[in-house]
Design a protein around this motif. Structure first.
Motif, PDB file in Angstrom:
ATOM      1  N   ILE A  64      -0.852   0.544 -13.036  1.00 26.08           N
ATOM      2  CA  ILE A  64      -2.205   0.738 -13.573  1.00 26.08           C
ATOM      3  C   ILE A  64      -2.679   2.092 -13.051  1.00 26.08           C
ATOM      4  CG2 ILE A  64      -4.562  -0.182 -13.704  1.00 26.08           C
ATOM      5  CD1 ILE A  64      -3.348  -2.904 -12.700  1.00 26.08           C
ATOM      6  N   ASN A  65      -2.908   3.022 -13.961  1.00 27.02           N
ATOM      7  CA  ASN A  65      -3.323   4.362 -13.531  1.00 27.02           C
ATOM      8  C   ASN A  65      -4.137   5.003 -14.648  1.00 27.02           C
ATOM      9  OD1 ASN A  65      -3.277   7.225 -12.696  1.00 27.02           O
ATOM     10  ND2 ASN A  65      -1.777   6.494 -11.199  1.00 27.02           N
ATOM     11  N   LYS A  66      -5.181   5.709 -14.271  1.00 26.07           N
ATOM     12  CA  LYS A  66      -6.014   6.286 -15.343  1.00 26.07           C
ATOM     13  C   LYS A  66      -5.459   7.608 -15.865  1.00 26.07           C
ATOM     14  CE  LYS A  66      -9.579   8.239 -12.340  1.00 26.07           C
ATOM     15  NZ  LYS A  66     -10.935   8.136 -11.886  1.00 26.07           N
ATOM     16  N   PHE A  99       9.382   5.438   1.668  1.00 30.30           N
ATOM     17  CA  PHE A  99      10.393   6.103   2.488  1.00 30.30           C
ATOM     18  C   PHE A  99      10.194   5.855   3.982  1.00 30.30           C
ATOM     19  CE2 PHE A  99      11.629  10.163   4.596  1.00 30.30           C
ATOM     20  CZ  PHE A  99      12.995  10.023   4.438  1.00 30.30           C
ATOM     21  N   SER A 100       8.958   6.010   4.441  1.00 31.97           N
ATOM     22  CA  SER A 100       8.713   5.811   5.872  1.00 31.97           C
ATOM     23  C   SER A 100       8.088   4.435   6.136  1.00 31.97           C
ATOM     24  CB  SER A 100       7.837   6.925   6.430  1.00 31.97           C
ATOM     25  OG  SER A 100       6.694   7.100   5.620  1.00 31.97           O
ATOM     26  N   GLY A 101       8.127   3.567   5.130  1.00 32.73           N
ATOM     27  CA  GLY A 101       7.619   2.198   5.288  1.00 32.73           C
ATOM     28  C   GLY A 101       8.707   1.200   4.974  1.00 32.73           C
ATOM     29  N   SER A 111       0.830  -1.199   0.000  1.00 35.86           N
ATOM     30  CA  SER A 111       0.000   0.000   0.000  1.00 35.86           C
ATOM     31  C   SER A 111       0.868   1.253   0.000  1.00 35.86           C
ATOM     32  CB  SER A 111      -0.877  -0.011   1.259  1.00 35.86           C
ATOM     33  OG  SER A 111      -1.596   1.194   1.349  1.00 35.86           O
ATOM     34  N   SER A 112       0.289   2.326  -0.543  1.00 46.89           N
ATOM     35  CA  SER A 112       0.944   3.626  -0.375  1.00 46.89           C
ATOM     36  C   SER A 112       0.561   4.126   1.025  1.00 46.89           C
ATOM     37  CB  SER A 112       0.502   4.600  -1.460  1.00 46.89           C
ATOM     38  OG  SER A 112      -0.854   4.934  -1.271  1.00 46.89           O
ATOM     39  N   ARG A 113       1.239   5.172   1.459  1.00 46.34           N
ATOM     40  CA  ARG A 113       1.066   5.602   2.851  1.00 46.34           C
ATOM     41  C   ARG A 113      -0.318   6.150   3.215  1.00 46.34           C
ATOM     42  NH1 ARG A 113       5.075   9.439   6.373  1.00 46.34           N
ATOM     43  NH2 ARG A 113       3.460  10.414   7.598  1.00 46.34           N
ATOM     44  N   ILE A 140      -1.640   4.304  -7.894  1.00 49.18           N
ATOM     45  CA  ILE A 140      -0.567   4.973  -7.117  1.00 49.18           C
ATOM     46  C   ILE A 140       0.094   5.977  -8.061  1.00 49.18           C
ATOM     47  CG2 ILE A 140       1.700   4.616  -6.026  1.00 49.18           C
ATOM     48  CD1 ILE A 140       0.688   1.916  -5.030  1.00 49.18           C
ATOM     49  N   SER A 141       0.239   7.234  -7.606  1.00 50.18           N
ATOM     50  CA  SER A 141       0.737   8.254  -8.539  1.00 50.18           C
ATOM     51  C   SER A 141       2.240   8.151  -8.794  1.00 50.18           C
ATOM     52  CB  SER A 141       0.408   9.651  -8.005  1.00 50.18           C
ATOM     53  OG  SER A 141       1.012   9.840  -6.740  1.00 50.18           O
ATOM     54  N   GLY A 142       3.009   7.699  -7.765  1.00 49.79           N
ATOM     55  CA  GLY A 142       4.463   7.611  -7.929  1.00 49.79           C
ATOM     56  C   GLY A 142       5.174   8.803  -7.322  1.00 49.79           C
TER      57      GLY A 142
HETATM   58  C1  LIG Z   1       7.892  12.422   5.425  1.00 53.91           C
HETATM   59  C2  LIG Z   1       7.012  11.722   4.428  1.00 53.91           C
HETATM   60  C3  LIG Z   1       7.133  10.372   4.278  1.00 53.91           C
HETATM   61  C4  LIG Z   1       6.299   9.678   3.383  1.00 53.91           C
HETATM   62  N1  LIG Z   1       6.451   8.337   3.245  1.00 53.91           N
HETATM   63  C5  LIG Z   1       5.695   7.682   2.349  1.00 53.91           C
HETATM   64  C6  LIG Z   1       5.837   6.265   2.165  1.00 53.91           C
HETATM   65  O1  LIG Z   1       6.608   5.585   2.850  1.00 53.91           O
HETATM   66  N2  LIG Z   1       5.067   5.662   1.226  1.00 53.91           N
HETATM   67  C7  LIG Z   1       4.144   6.353   0.450  1.00 53.91           C
HETATM   68  O2  LIG Z   1       3.486   5.719  -0.390  1.00 53.91           O
HETATM   69  N3  LIG Z   1       3.990   7.675   0.621  1.00 53.91           N
HETATM   70  C8  LIG Z   1       4.711   8.349   1.547  1.00 53.91           C
HETATM   71  N4  LIG Z   1       4.510   9.683   1.734  1.00 53.91           N
HETATM   72  C9  LIG Z   1       3.353  10.315   1.045  1.00 53.91           C
HETATM   73  C10 LIG Z   1       3.661  10.716  -0.383  1.00 53.91           C
HETATM   74  O3  LIG Z   1       4.215  12.009  -0.415  1.00 53.91           O
HETATM   75  C11 LIG Z   1       2.364  10.716  -1.238  1.00 53.91           C
HETATM   76  O4  LIG Z   1       1.421  11.563  -0.643  1.00 53.91           O
HETATM   77  C12 LIG Z   1       1.742   9.329  -1.404  1.00 53.91           C
HETATM   78  O5  LIG Z   1       2.703   8.395  -1.817  1.00 53.91           O
HETATM   79  C13 LIG Z   1       0.616   9.390  -2.426  1.00 53.91           C
HETATM   80  O6  LIG Z   1      -0.080   8.159  -2.414  1.00 53.91           O
HETATM   81  P1  LIG Z   1      -0.912   7.679  -3.674  1.00 53.91           P
HETATM   82  O7  LIG Z   1      -0.007   7.553  -4.843  1.00 53.91           O
HETATM   83  O8  LIG Z   1      -1.666   6.481  -3.222  1.00 53.91           O
HETATM   84  O9  LIG Z   1      -1.986   8.849  -3.860  1.00 53.91           O
HETATM   85  P2  LIG Z   1      -2.108   9.969  -4.956  1.00 53.91           P
HETATM   86  O10 LIG Z   1      -0.852  10.712  -5.119  1.00 53.91           O
HETATM   87  O11 LIG Z   1      -3.343  10.740  -4.636  1.00 53.91           O
HETATM   88  O12 LIG Z   1      -2.364   9.148  -6.308  1.00 53.91           O
HETATM   89  C14 LIG Z   1      -3.509   8.434  -6.609  1.00 53.91           C
HETATM   90  C15 LIG Z   1      -3.385   7.979  -8.061  1.00 53.91           C
HETATM   91  O13 LIG Z   1      -4.464   7.125  -8.372  1.00 53.91           O
HETATM   92  C16 LIG Z   1      -4.877   7.376  -9.698  1.00 53.91           C
HETATM   93  N5  LIG Z   1      -6.244   6.906  -9.802  1.00 53.91           N
HETATM   94  C17 LIG Z   1      -7.372   7.450  -9.237  1.00 53.91           C
HETATM   95  N6  LIG Z   1      -8.450   6.673  -9.505  1.00 53.91           N
HETATM   96  C18 LIG Z   1      -8.002   5.640 -10.250  1.00 53.91           C
HETATM   97  C19 LIG Z   1      -8.641   4.517 -10.845  1.00 53.91           C
HETATM   98  N7  LIG Z   1      -9.938   4.267 -10.684  1.00 53.91           N
HETATM   99  N8  LIG Z   1      -7.886   3.668 -11.578  1.00 53.91           N
HETATM  100  C20 LIG Z   1      -6.562   3.874 -11.753  1.00 53.91           C
HETATM  101  N9  LIG Z   1      -5.908   4.927 -11.222  1.00 53.91           N
HETATM  102  C21 LIG Z   1      -6.609   5.785 -10.461  1.00 53.91           C
HETATM  103  C22 LIG Z   1      -4.688   8.858  -9.877  1.00 53.91           C
HETATM  104  O14 LIG Z   1      -4.551   9.176 -11.251  1.00 53.91           O
HETATM  105  C23 LIG Z   1      -3.415   9.114  -9.066  1.00 53.91           C
HETATM  106  O15 LIG Z   1      -2.280   9.040  -9.905  1.00 53.91           O
HETATM  107  C24 LIG Z   1       5.340  10.394   2.612  1.00 53.91           C
HETATM  108  C25 LIG Z   1       5.245  11.763   2.757  1.00 53.91           C
HETATM  109  C26 LIG Z   1       6.059  12.430   3.658  1.00 53.91           C
HETATM  110  C27 LIG Z   1       5.926  13.917   3.796  1.00 53.91           C
END
Ligand SMILES: Cc1cc2nc3c(=O)[nH]c(=O)nc-3n(C[C@H](O)[C@H](O)[C@H](O)COP(=O)(O)OP(=O)(O)OC[C@H]3O[C@@H](n4cnc5c(N)ncnc54)[C@H](O)[C@@H]3O)c2cc1C
Length: 331
Positions: free
Chosen positions: A294-296, A260-262, A242-244, A275-277
């Motif tokens: 997989i991302n839309k 990073f923190s996992g 999972s993402s954070r 996951i956006s990356g």
């Molecule tokens: C000190 C610090 C440490 C951190 N450590 C971590 C860590 O260890 N791990 C971590 O993951 N994050 C960490 N973060 C958070 C990080 O900065 C991001 O906020 C986080 O990774 C975003 O998670 P996400 O990609 O799930 O969400 P988002 O960035 O919101 O991305 C969601 C993605 O889903 C896509 N999407 C939406 N709906 C659909 C659909 N139906 N089908 C396909 N695609 C879809 C969107 O296009 C988007 O690209 C940390 C942040 C800080 C400040």
């Protein structure tokens, strides 16, 4: 090479119940490289009980010398007993560099050894190097939430660092390698105030060992949708990551968090769903052998790091994938 020169690089060989933690072999791989740059020896310190066979493994994996502390009092990890013996060894051997894994044991032992040696400690390094100009250890780790990569040096010796698991290459095992096993007299500490009551087996998943990880991010709409990811990972013999943000929301346990923190992971296949990356997420999985995203959103940063990019809605792509895999395995 076994030189009689003082100093060199020393690696803490972590073991539990006679099982050497694989981080030890990663540290020996990097330690070998550093020792060769310095023109000095690579040694390792191993503490435990009935562990002579494991000492030999350390030589096969690159150590020139293994300092062996084999005693019933060291059977289970006890931070005080381990520290006492390691500190006297470091003082006698005058190691230039002392490396430990950034594991729960390494993280508990490292700071105590550093404090007793009156030296610094850089935690959670992702790379190590030798400064060609002065031969000092360059300790490389992310800082400011992973936005910059800091290069840190320590003035005092030994220069100490803990290193993240799975960020360095494991050393090659060569059973023809020769080295010395030096049995050291164990400093017995009768009462440390630490009593082991019971060993609990690890609950849940150890995601850093998984060969296939199907990870979910904020593209998921609700916690129950992790079931889709569980189904795919079950079919592929993997585990769920999972993402954070989803961990922070309490949708899934922290042991599943990648980044990073996992956890840092290096599976054969990493499937990032919704996951956006972000740099913090990429930090934990970018060394996976094959990355499928997989991302839309076609401009999602994860695609720049992926081997296979599926632009689409995960709620359409995942069920289709699951259906096809089930068909092919006859489920
Ligand atoms: C000190 C610090 C440490 C951190 N450590 C971590 C860590 O260890 N791990 C971590 O993951 N994050 C960490 N973060 C958070 C990080 O900065 C991001 O906020 C986080 O990774 C975003 O998670 P996400 O990609 O799930 O969400 P988002 O960035 O919101 O991305 C969601 C993605 O889903 C896509 N999407 C939406 N709906 C659909 C659909 N139906 N089908 C396909 N695609 C879809 C969107 O296009 C988007 O690209 C940390 C942040 C800080 C400040």
């Amino acid at each position: 090479m076994i030189s009689m020169e003082e100093g060199g690089v020393m690696v803490f060989a972590e073991q539990e119940d006679g099982m050497v933690h694989p981080i030890t072999y990663e540290l020996l791989g990097k330690g070998r490289e550093l020792a060769e740059k310095l023109g000095k020896d690579l040694s390792s310190v191993l503490l435990g009980y009935n562990i002579e066979k494991e000492a030999l493994e350390l030589i096969y994996h690159g150590a020139d010398t293994v300092f062996l502390y084999d005693h019933p009092s060291l059977k289970d990890f006890d931070v005080i007993r381990y520290k006492q013996n390691i500190v006297s060894l470091l003082k006698e051997e005058k190691a230039d560099i002392f490396l430990l894994g950034a594991t729960p044991i390494g993280r508990s032992l490292g700071p105590r050894v550093a404090a007793a040696m009156e030296t610094g400690l850089t935690a959670d390094c992702i790379e190590l190097d030798i400064d060609g100009a002065d031969g000092s250890l360059v300790q490389i780790r992310p800082a400011f939430s992973g936005n910059i990569i800091a290069r840190i040096k320590t003035r005092t010796k030994p220069q100490m660092a803990t290193v993240r698991y799975k960020v360095m290459k494991r050393s090659h095992r060569d059973t023809m390698r020769k080295g010395r096993i030096v049995r050291r007299e164990v400093k017995e500490v009768s009462e440390t105030g630490i009593h082991l009551l019971k060993k609990e087996p690890l609950k849940g998943v150890d995601i850093s060992e998984a060969e296939v990880i199907v990870s979910g991010g904020r593209g998921l709409r609700k916690p129950e949708d992790f079931k889709l990811l569980e189904e795919l990972s079950r079919l592929l013999g993997g585990t769920v990551g999972s993402s954070r943000p989803l961990v922070d929301e309490g949708w899934i346990g922290r042991e599943h968090q990648v980044g990073f923190s996992g956890n840092t992971v290096k599976p054969k296949v990493y499937i990032a769903c919704g996951i956006s990356g972000s740099p913090q997420h990429l930090f934990g999985m970018r060394d996976s052998e094959v990355i499928i995203a997989i991302n839309k959103d076609p401009s999602a940063p994860i695609f720049k790091f992926s081997d296979y990019c599926i632009i689409g809605d995960l709620y359409e792509v995942l069920p289709a994938l699951i259906r096809e895999i089930k068909k092919s395995v006859g489920e």
